[in-house]
Design a protein around this motif. Sequence first.
Motif, mmCIF file in Angstrom:
data_model
loop_
_atom_site.group_PDB
_atom_site.id
_atom_site.type_symbol
_atom_site.label_atom_id
_atom_site.label_comp_id
_atom_site.label_asym_id
_atom_site.label_seq_id
_atom_site.Cartn_x
_atom_site.Cartn_y
_atom_site.Cartn_z
ATOM 1 N N ALA A 22 0.828 -1.201 0.000
ATOM 2 C CA ALA A 22 0.000 0.000 0.000
ATOM 3 C C ALA A 22 0.863 1.251 0.000
ATOM 4 O O ALA A 22 0.356 2.337 0.126
ATOM 5 C CB ALA A 22 -0.910 0.002 1.209
ATOM 6 N N GLN A 23 2.163 1.080 -0.142
ATOM 7 C CA GLN A 23 3.066 2.217 -0.122
ATOM 8 C C GLN A 23 3.781 2.362 -1.463
ATOM 9 O O GLN A 23 4.048 1.370 -2.132
ATOM 10 C CB GLN A 23 4.115 2.047 0.977
ATOM 11 N N VAL A 24 4.075 3.629 -1.827
ATOM 12 C CA VAL A 24 4.790 3.911 -3.067
ATOM 13 C C VAL A 24 5.945 4.844 -2.751
ATOM 14 O O VAL A 24 5.789 5.803 -1.991
ATOM 15 C CB VAL A 24 3.861 4.587 -4.108
ATOM 16 N N LYS A 25 7.085 4.541 -3.340
ATOM 17 C CA LYS A 25 8.256 5.386 -3.179
ATOM 18 C C LYS A 25 8.719 5.812 -4.558
ATOM 19 O O LYS A 25 8.882 4.997 -5.457
ATOM 20 C CB LYS A 25 9.374 4.639 -2.453
ATOM 21 N N ILE A 26 8.920 7.123 -4.736
ATOM 22 C CA ILE A 26 9.347 7.685 -6.007
ATOM 23 C C ILE A 26 10.620 8.485 -5.759
ATOM 24 O O ILE A 26 10.735 9.177 -4.754
ATOM 25 C CB ILE A 26 8.264 8.624 -6.591
ATOM 26 N N GLY A 27 11.554 8.416 -6.689
ATOM 27 C CA GLY A 27 12.739 9.257 -6.567
ATOM 28 C C GLY A 27 14.010 8.548 -6.923
ATOM 29 O O GLY A 27 14.036 7.653 -7.770
ATOM 30 N N ASP A 28 15.098 8.955 -6.239
ATOM 31 C CA ASP A 28 16.431 8.461 -6.556
ATOM 32 C C ASP A 28 16.586 6.967 -6.322
ATOM 33 O O ASP A 28 17.356 6.300 -6.996
ATOM 34 C CB ASP A 28 17.487 9.203 -5.715
ATOM 35 N N ASN A 29 15.863 6.407 -5.372
ATOM 36 C CA ASN A 29 16.055 5.014 -4.990
ATOM 37 C C ASN A 29 14.696 4.351 -4.770
ATOM 38 O O ASN A 29 14.392 3.896 -3.668
ATOM 39 C CB ASN A 29 16.909 4.975 -3.713
ATOM 40 N N PRO A 30 13.834 4.270 -5.810
ATOM 41 C CA PRO A 30 12.448 3.837 -5.614
ATOM 42 C C PRO A 30 12.261 2.378 -5.233
ATOM 43 O O PRO A 30 11.234 2.018 -4.666
ATOM 44 C CB PRO A 30 11.809 4.122 -6.967
ATOM 45 N N LEU A 31 13.216 1.512 -5.526
ATOM 46 C CA LEU A 31 13.009 0.083 -5.282
ATOM 47 C C LEU A 31 13.419 -0.374 -3.894
ATOM 48 O O LEU A 31 13.268 -1.537 -3.557
ATOM 49 C CB LEU A 31 13.747 -0.735 -6.348
ATOM 50 N N THR A 32 13.929 0.530 -3.081
ATOM 51 C CA THR A 32 14.335 0.144 -1.727
ATOM 52 C C THR A 32 13.165 0.343 -0.776
ATOM 53 O O THR A 32 13.157 1.237 0.043
ATOM 54 C CB THR A 32 15.556 0.959 -1.262
ATOM 55 N N ILE A 33 12.160 -0.503 -0.924
ATOM 56 C CA ILE A 33 10.959 -0.405 -0.094
ATOM 57 C C ILE A 33 11.289 -0.568 1.384
ATOM 58 O O ILE A 33 10.584 -0.060 2.248
ATOM 59 C CB ILE A 33 9.879 -1.422 -0.548
ATOM 60 N N ALA A 34 12.395 -1.226 1.672
ATOM 61 C CA ALA A 34 12.776 -1.419 3.077
ATOM 62 C C ALA A 34 13.106 -0.102 3.758
ATOM 63 O O ALA A 34 13.028 0.006 4.974
ATOM 64 C CB ALA A 34 13.980 -2.361 3.158
ATOM 65 N N THR A 35 13.459 0.911 2.963
ATOM 66 C CA THR A 35 13.817 2.199 3.566
ATOM 67 C C THR A 35 12.655 3.194 3.568
ATOM 68 O O THR A 35 12.822 4.322 4.001
ATOM 69 C CB THR A 35 15.017 2.841 2.832
ATOM 70 N N ILE A 36 11.507 2.789 3.073
ATOM 71 C CA ILE A 36 10.363 3.708 3.080
ATOM 72 C C ILE A 36 9.863 3.874 4.520
ATOM 73 O O ILE A 36 9.871 2.927 5.306
ATOM 74 C CB ILE A 36 9.236 3.215 2.154
ATOM 75 N N GLN A 37 9.467 5.059 4.846
ATOM 76 C CA GLN A 37 8.964 5.330 6.189
ATOM 77 C C GLN A 37 7.671 4.552 6.414
ATOM 78 O O GLN A 37 6.780 4.553 5.564
ATOM 79 C CB GLN A 37 8.736 6.831 6.378
ATOM 80 N N PRO A 38 7.530 3.874 7.535
ATOM 81 C CA PRO A 38 6.399 2.961 7.748
ATOM 82 C C PRO A 38 5.025 3.634 7.754
ATOM 83 O O PRO A 38 4.035 2.988 7.444
ATOM 84 C CB PRO A 38 6.700 2.319 9.097
ATOM 85 N N SER A 39 4.933 4.911 8.077
ATOM 86 C CA SER A 39 3.623 5.564 8.163
ATOM 87 C C SER A 39 3.253 6.335 6.908
ATOM 88 O O SER A 39 2.278 7.078 6.913
ATOM 89 C CB SER A 39 3.600 6.518 9.359
ATOM 90 N N THR A 40 4.031 6.187 5.825
ATOM 91 C CA THR A 40 3.741 6.942 4.614
ATOM 92 C C THR A 40 3.030 6.095 3.580
ATOM 93 O O THR A 40 3.245 4.895 3.478
ATOM 94 C CB THR A 40 5.035 7.504 3.976
ATOM 95 N N LEU A 41 2.171 6.747 2.812
ATOM 96 C CA LEU A 41 1.523 6.116 1.670
ATOM 97 C C LEU A 41 2.347 6.394 0.422
ATOM 98 O O LEU A 41 2.518 5.535 -0.427
ATOM 99 C CB LEU A 41 0.104 6.671 1.503
ATOM 100 N N LEU A 42 2.872 7.620 0.347
ATOM 101 C CA LEU A 42 3.706 8.042 -0.769
ATOM 102 C C LEU A 42 4.944 8.716 -0.215
ATOM 103 O O LEU A 42 4.837 9.628 0.605
ATOM 104 C CB LEU A 42 2.945 9.023 -1.667
ATOM 105 N N GLU A 43 6.111 8.264 -0.642
ATOM 106 C CA GLU A 43 7.363 8.890 -0.214
ATOM 107 C C GLU A 43 8.137 9.330 -1.446
ATOM 108 O O GLU A 43 8.250 8.585 -2.417
ATOM 109 C CB GLU A 43 8.204 7.924 0.609
#
Length: 197
Positions: A22-43
């Motif tokens: 349920a989370q999406v990360k966009i930017g310089d390192n989008p595939l490192t889902i392990a580093t996405i902040q746990p309370s964000t929907l979009l980072e």
Amino acid sequence: MKKKLTKILMPLAFYFTASIHAQVKIGDNPLTIATIQPSTLLEIESSDKALLVTRIANTASITTPVSGMIIYDNSGSCFRAYQGASWSGCNFAADASSGGSAAVSSWNCSGTDTGTMQVGVPVSGVTHTVTANVTSVGSYSVQAIINGVSFSATGTFPGTGSQTITLTASGTPTISGINTYGLSTTPSCSFARTVNP
């Protein structure tokens, strides 16, 4: 350009089909889902790029705002957020020109008066009208206080341009004579009212 776009989209397509998150990360390192902040929907992550928020002429440009919207208001050169019933002031604070979320370029205090005031008698039925030149719609909270009496009004401006509001007095005057009431706004204006002995 096509090669670069494919290079970006292929990993994203793989990511979205290979995992259910349920989370999406966009930017310089989008595939490192392990580093996405746990309370964000979009980072959004970048070391040299920024998020560009929607830029509009003014808040009146959005006809059906929804709570939580954030825009950059070109007329006020600031950020505003829609907070339930009105837009916030510049940079999410109360706007000094209105005491609320509206922006006012000037005030005219030469309005009409009703009622009379007398020393030691609680005021009742005493009002004064003022006119605001509204440049960005939103809420207002205006007051003018002196000699134990407060003229005040709160509400929401329905549109831009010339808008008249009625200040209602409360309190008990302590000294007779002519009192000058200045609005609690910047810019401001003032009006005089007499207190009878």
